[in-house]
Design an enzyme around this catalytic site. Structure first.
Site, mmCIF file in Angstrom:
data_model
loop_
_atom_site.group_PDB
_atom_site.id
_atom_site.type_symbol
_atom_site.label_atom_id
_atom_site.label_comp_id
_atom_site.label_asym_id
_atom_site.label_seq_id
_atom_site.Cartn_x
_atom_site.Cartn_y
_atom_site.Cartn_z
ATOM 1 N N CYS A 76 0.074 4.102 8.213
ATOM 2 C CA CYS A 76 -0.246 3.040 9.167
ATOM 3 C C CYS A 76 -1.766 2.920 9.346
ATOM 4 C CB CYS A 76 0.423 3.318 10.507
ATOM 5 S SG CYS A 76 0.010 2.091 11.771
ATOM 6 N N GLU A 97 6.448 -6.435 -8.429
ATOM 7 C CA GLU A 97 6.396 -7.595 -7.525
ATOM 8 C C GLU A 97 7.685 -8.422 -7.610
ATOM 9 O OE1 GLU A 97 4.104 -7.611 -5.391
ATOM 10 O OE2 GLU A 97 2.244 -6.823 -6.271
ATOM 11 N N ALA A 98 8.821 -7.714 -7.576
ATOM 12 C CA ALA A 98 10.123 -8.366 -7.737
ATOM 13 C C ALA A 98 10.385 -9.430 -6.668
ATOM 14 C CB ALA A 98 11.236 -7.319 -7.705
ATOM 15 N N GLN A 99 9.728 -9.302 -5.512
ATOM 16 C CA GLN A 99 9.963 -10.275 -4.427
ATOM 17 C C GLN A 99 9.465 -11.676 -4.779
ATOM 18 O OE1 GLN A 99 7.638 -7.869 -4.255
ATOM 19 N NE2 GLN A 99 5.726 -8.938 -3.879
ATOM 20 N N PHE A 101 0.807 -1.228 0.000
ATOM 21 C CA PHE A 101 0.000 0.000 0.000
ATOM 22 C C PHE A 101 0.841 1.280 0.000
ATOM 23 C CE2 PHE A 101 -2.386 -3.218 2.463
ATOM 24 C CZ PHE A 101 -3.439 -3.426 1.585
ATOM 25 N N SER A 102 2.166 1.154 -0.218
ATOM 26 C CA SER A 102 3.007 2.356 -0.149
ATOM 27 C C SER A 102 3.083 3.079 -1.491
ATOM 28 C CB SER A 102 4.411 1.990 0.346
ATOM 29 O OG SER A 102 5.055 1.119 -0.561
HETATM 30 P P1 ADP Z 1 1.882 -1.008 -3.525
HETATM 31 O O1 ADP Z 1 2.219 -1.426 -4.944
HETATM 32 O O2 ADP Z 1 3.054 -0.434 -2.779
HETATM 33 O O3 ADP Z 1 1.206 -2.102 -2.735
HETATM 34 P P2 ADP Z 1 -0.133 0.605 -4.830
HETATM 35 O O4 ADP Z 1 0.607 1.509 -5.764
HETATM 36 O O5 ADP Z 1 -0.811 -0.589 -5.428
HETATM 37 O O6 ADP Z 1 0.831 0.189 -3.613
HETATM 38 O O7 ADP Z 1 -1.289 1.425 -4.074
HETATM 39 C C1 ADP Z 1 -1.089 2.674 -3.475
HETATM 40 C C2 ADP Z 1 -2.456 3.259 -3.186
HETATM 41 O O8 ADP Z 1 -3.112 2.466 -2.217
HETATM 42 C C3 ADP Z 1 -2.465 4.642 -2.583
HETATM 43 O O9 ADP Z 1 -2.366 5.659 -3.544
HETATM 44 C C4 ADP Z 1 -3.837 4.682 -1.917
HETATM 45 O O10 ADP Z 1 -4.833 5.036 -2.848
HETATM 46 C C5 ADP Z 1 -4.094 3.240 -1.547
HETATM 47 N N1 ADP Z 1 -3.978 2.884 -0.123
HETATM 48 C C6 ADP Z 1 -4.782 1.995 0.540
HETATM 49 N N2 ADP Z 1 -4.383 1.838 1.822
HETATM 50 C C7 ADP Z 1 -3.312 2.643 2.000
HETATM 51 C C8 ADP Z 1 -2.426 2.921 3.117
HETATM 52 N N3 ADP Z 1 -2.598 2.347 4.305
HETATM 53 N N4 ADP Z 1 -1.415 3.811 2.920
HETATM 54 C C9 ADP Z 1 -1.246 4.404 1.726
HETATM 55 N N5 ADP Z 1 -2.023 4.180 0.650
HETATM 56 C C10 ADP Z 1 -3.046 3.318 0.761
HETATM 57 MG MG MG Z 2 2.169 -3.230 -5.924
HETATM 58 ZN ZN ZN Z 3 1.046 2.991 13.727
#
Ligand code: ADP
Ligand code: MG
Ligand code: ZN
Length: 193
Positions: free
Chosen positions: A145, A89-91, A18-19
């Site tokens: 978080c 998803e390199a991991q 979710f980052s």
């Molecule tokens: P990752 O590939 O790192 O898992 P994504 O690019 O698929 O992340 O998704 C990022 C998006 O997820 C953010 O822009 C937001 O819309 C959403 N999101 C959902 N939960 C969270 C969270 N806890 N922190 C940040 N973004 C979140």
């Molecule tokens: Mg991702």
């Molecule tokens: Zn926290």
């Protein structure tokens, strides 16, 4: 002799779930596409959470991507004319992805790799940490978080499983800061006597 513009490099985008890793990868490869730079994007065929031939972010951005079984299949699929190689998803790739990415960069490709740097027990999630150490550019992403709203670098599993890989995003995992992250959670299910 070194001439500017003829060399490749490696960019790593890492952090917890979710980052915004996929979002950032999609942004970078889409910019290259707009500039008419030849791009190919890949993902491991293990990741079939969403559309098959796409990288899709949790915010529903997407870019077309070829599912490949492993790093050898990825190397084979990269075309001579391709300049930018995106990998999400390199991991979920094998350790040989490190050498494959190095070879692509040596051959002049700009390789952009996104992936989790830590697993759900906060152990280094290979091959991402090694890829990051070989990269010219590393971007560490943080989520929010789910518990307290602080910047979050950990991925908390909220369903019980001893498997390293449990697919399925929002219902199985949360982003957590270091204070709210707890590897002993969720409680182990009690065995019936
Ligand atoms: P990752 O590939 O790192 O898992 P994504 O690019 O698929 O992340 O998704 C990022 C998006 O997820 C953010 O822009 C937001 O819309 C959403 N999101 C959902 N939960 C969270 C969270 N806890 N922190 C940040 N973004 C979140
Ligand atoms: Mg991702
Ligand atoms: Zn926290």
């Amino acid at each position: 002799m070194y001439r500017r513009g003829e060399r490749g490099w490696v960019e790593v985008i890492c952090g917890p779930m979710f980052s915004g890793k996929s979002e950032e990868l999609i942004r970078r490869v889409t910019r290259s596409k707009i500039a008419r730079v030849p791009v190919q994007t890949f993902k491991p065929s293990i990741d079939v959470r969403y559309a098959r031939a796409e990288v899709v972010s949790h915010s529903s951005l997407s870019v077309e991507a070829s599912p490949v079984a492993d790093s050898a299949a990825l190397l084979k699929a990269v075309r001579e004319v391709t300049v930018v190689v995106g990998i999400d998803e390199a991991q979920f790739f094998d350790q040989a992805l490190v050498e494959a990415v190095d070879d692509l960069a040596k051959a002049g490709k700009q390789v952009i790799v996104a992936g989790l740097d830590l697993d759900y027990l906060s152990r280094p999630f290979e091959p991402v940490p090694t890829l990051a150490s070989h990269a010219e550019y590393v971007t560490k992403m943080l989520a929010v978080c789910h518990r307290c709203g602080a910047p979050a670098g950990h991925t908390q599993r909220i369903v019980h499983s001893d498997e390293l890989v449990v697919l399925g995003a929002t219902d199985s995992y949360e982003a957590r800061c270091r204070l709210c992250y707890d590897p002993t959670e969720p409680e182990q299910p009690k065995l019936l006597e």
